[in-house]
Design an enzyme around this catalytic site. Sequence first.
Site, short mmCIF file in Angstrom:
data_model
loop_
_atom_site.label_atom_id
_atom_site.label_comp_id
_atom_site.label_asym_id
_atom_site.label_seq_id
_atom_site.Cartn_x
_atom_site.Cartn_y
_atom_site.Cartn_z
N LYS A 131 -65.20 10.69 28.74
CA LYS A 131 -65.38 9.72 27.66
C LYS A 131 -64.38 8.58 27.74
O LYS A 131 -64.53 7.56 27.08
CB LYS A 131 -65.27 10.42 26.29
CG LYS A 131 -66.19 11.63 26.14
CD LYS A 131 -67.60 11.36 26.58
CE LYS A 131 -68.43 12.61 26.69
NZ LYS A 131 -68.01 13.56 27.71
N CYS A 201 -63.62 16.10 37.68
CA CYS A 201 -64.49 17.12 38.27
C CYS A 201 -65.21 16.62 39.52
O CYS A 201 -65.69 15.49 39.58
CB CYS A 201 -65.50 17.60 37.24
SG CYS A 201 -64.72 18.40 35.83
N GLU A 451 -71.74 19.07 24.57
CA GLU A 451 -72.39 19.40 25.83
C GLU A 451 -72.63 20.91 25.90
O GLU A 451 -71.86 21.69 25.35
CB GLU A 451 -71.52 18.97 27.02
CG GLU A 451 -71.40 17.47 27.14
CD GLU A 451 -70.55 17.03 28.31
OE1 GLU A 451 -70.54 15.84 28.62
OE2 GLU A 451 -69.88 17.89 28.92
N SER A 477 -73.58 18.60 30.17
CA SER A 477 -72.59 18.17 31.15
C SER A 477 -73.31 17.63 32.37
O SER A 477 -74.45 18.01 32.67
CB SER A 477 -71.72 19.36 31.55
OG SER A 477 -71.02 19.09 32.75
#
Length: 561
Positions: A131, A201, A451, A477
Amino acid sequence: MTSRIRPDIKHKSKEITQGPERAPARSMLRAVGLDDAALARPFVGVASLASEVTPCNFHLGRLAAQVKQGVRTAKGTPFEFGTITVSDGISMGTEGMKASLVSREVIADSIELVSIAEWFDGLVTVAGCDKNMPGCLMAMARLNIPSVFVYGGTILPGRYKGRDINIQDMFEAVGAHSRGAISDAELLDMERVACPGEGSCAGLFTANTMSSAIEALGMSLPGDASIPAVDPRKGDECRQAGEAVLRLLELGIKPRDILTRDAFENAITVALSMGGSTNVVLHMLAIAHEAGVPLVLDDFDRISRQTPYIADMKPGGKYVMADLDRVGGVAQVMKRLLNAGMLHGDALTVTGKTVAENLADVKLNTNQDVVYSTERPLAPTGGLVIVKGNLAPEGGVIKVAGNQHLQQRGPARVFDSEQATFAAVQRREIKAGDVVVIRYEGPKGGPGMREMLAVTAALVGQGLGEQVALLTDGRFSGATHGLMVGHVAPEAAVGGPIAVIQDGDMVNVDAMNRKLDMEVSATEIRRRLRAWKAPAPTHTTGALAKYAKLVGSAAQGAVTG
């Protein structure tokens, strides 16, 4: 770059540095180390989202220092300031995940407020987690001062039993563990190596999807999206970003000169061609809203129908972002799309050049299998589809990247929260053929639109990924894959049809034909809606309650203003 400062380059900061009436302000600025020369130069805010709460942001202070060095080299005066981040990967599956989307608005608001209050002439943001990135772009669009975005970079994959693994594997391992497919010891061994250090990630999850989209949008320097966090090139790029914002000031180029309709179409095309996260829909709608650019949900489906899927990226494919970087980065995707006439090559970027000019010297790497040609794509259309029907009159979003089933008809298994759903999954109550419905998790109803990776990954880990469908007014996600419909709107909390679906109602999820329907007559749906009563809000005080009062539909980006 010339070292001569144009008289009007301090278009904002002159308000606090010029004239006898600003002596108190200058006195305060001298107290933090500024001398006459620094006061005479343009002021550049460096928004650092550094934080110890997540590996995505752990290293950003180091990168912000390099940005400041670049600003100084280019004869500007940098001011570092901080704002928040939250870690989706850590809070996933808990009540804390409700804070995630809310943080996007807080990040945008805080960058905007500091920049207004301190009269910055330009802005560089250094961000990592999901975000952070749209929040930074939303603030840039509002402020409309020369700005450059810097991504903190991707994490490298971990190694387990001779293969690469990442956080997606950990969430799916929880499902495998619940059915006894892996032991406690194996789960712990994976946990210890899946995330080896700094960075966001590893796969084409939301952070790397957004970094790719922002590079295509023209708001970051070429190459920014894919450089790993621990790569020395990232520090070099940060210094270049600091220099670039001064060049934008010299040229008078502002974010809204870059954030055009063509730029958004470029960003969406690149994200869809790579099989990016469903969250790109939500975030691009929000950024466009702040930039005053008309963009609607149907635009994503229109672009997806005409965009080939050409990047073999996780979660649907084989590779992570560091692999894409190894073969040439997002430029390899963009050059192929540009050559095929699928990008607006004359769109302006933060280099002061157009997309086509930035890509002019890029050589196509054909000795690799990460990025395919547009003539021989992985699939003829893009990685997302928009579905509508009597369950989603305003729309819902499905990721279709990778090999998965695209149609399912089955009985609804209805849950009013993510926790209740996850508990049922862990008890092995979801069966092949079910259509799982998770409601009251939308922007208002959650609040915060959580999510659902914990649920979707657990289903995959139990071997049900190709045998069930799931729909929710919450989000997924970027690591989610399978026949999963997110952003169902209108949401349950405002009386959308998802609020009145019942256990056992037959549901058709049809990504191929863009349909999402329950086999219930229009008359019966109206009867149920008349009898429906909105539940009491789950939060009545604090930030989440404030957000629930202000936020709009996911179909418009879940913005608060």
